[in-house]
Design an enzyme around this catalytic site. Sequence first.
Site, short mmCIF file in Angstrom:
data_model
loop_
_atom_site.label_atom_id
_atom_site.label_comp_id
_atom_site.label_asym_id
_atom_site.label_seq_id
_atom_site.Cartn_x
_atom_site.Cartn_y
_atom_site.Cartn_z
CG ASP A 21 79.45 -11.26 -29.76
OD1 ASP A 21 80.55 -10.67 -29.77
OD2 ASP A 21 79.15 -12.12 -30.60
CG HIS A 39 85.09 -2.61 -26.21
ND1 HIS A 39 84.32 -3.73 -26.38
CD2 HIS A 39 86.31 -2.89 -26.74
CE1 HIS A 39 85.04 -4.67 -26.99
NE2 HIS A 39 86.24 -4.17 -27.23
NE ARG A 73 88.58 -9.85 -28.08
CZ ARG A 73 87.35 -9.40 -28.13
NH1 ARG A 73 87.08 -8.13 -27.88
NH2 ARG A 73 86.35 -10.21 -28.45
CG LEU A 132 70.28 -6.99 -10.34
CD1 LEU A 132 69.61 -8.27 -10.83
CD2 LEU A 132 70.41 -5.99 -11.49
NE ARG A 189 77.61 -14.84 -28.88
CZ ARG A 189 78.83 -15.32 -28.74
NH1 ARG A 189 79.02 -16.45 -28.10
NH2 ARG A 189 79.87 -14.68 -29.21
#
Length: 247
Positions: A21, A39, A73, A132, A189
């Site tokens: 975020d 972004h 959005r 991973l 977060r």
Amino acid sequence: MSLKDKIEKEKLPRHVAIIMDGNGRWAKKQGNDVRLYGHQNAITAVREATEGAAELGIEYLTLYTFSTENWNRPKAEVDGLMALLVATIASETPTLLKNNVRLCVIGNNSLPADVQAKLDECLEATSSCTGLTLVLALSYSSRWEITRAMQNIAKDAANGKIKAEDITDETVSSYMATNFMPDPELLIRTSGEYRISNFLLWQIAYSELYFTPVLWPDFRKENLYEALVEFQGRERRFGKTSEQVQN
């Protein structure tokens, strides 16, 4: 001693989830009102978190990449995000392969055809990787996931495949999109917000929650290390008393 050196390898969480975020606010802080700019600059953070988790030996890293609500959005932002996603998947696939990272996706399969095609290529290319597992939550929401699980359980019950009295926590978990991995022990977060935002609501019942004011584009390995050090300093009781856990 560095933060990384403070991490006890034997106490690492198997699964870390991150709500990424703060991209829009980061862009504004840079004097750019176009959210897509944030972004675009968040790709480094994704790479840092992935490499950091892989280097430590964490088994699963789930990133909340795009929620079902994000489709609401502005169209220009959504279209830009989808184009960025395609370009990033294409450019990062060699790095995933180099680092032995397997890519997986959870979500409602409503991505545009070109995005899904590029995603499928990367999923296939990395399917044999054994390090991973990087899980992208794409067009995902927990309420969608839980609703779908209940629908499928109801269908199987109606078809005699399962009895209502036999349904357990484990049964419900097996119908979730995340049934191939353990629940996250740690949820991070970024950006200073204190919300879960419809993310892994079933799976985080006993997760440790870690909130950081760092905006996602600024997130680096050191921030991951900081979260892990704090996680390892907490006592995880699962309903027991401290005395029971210590004994």
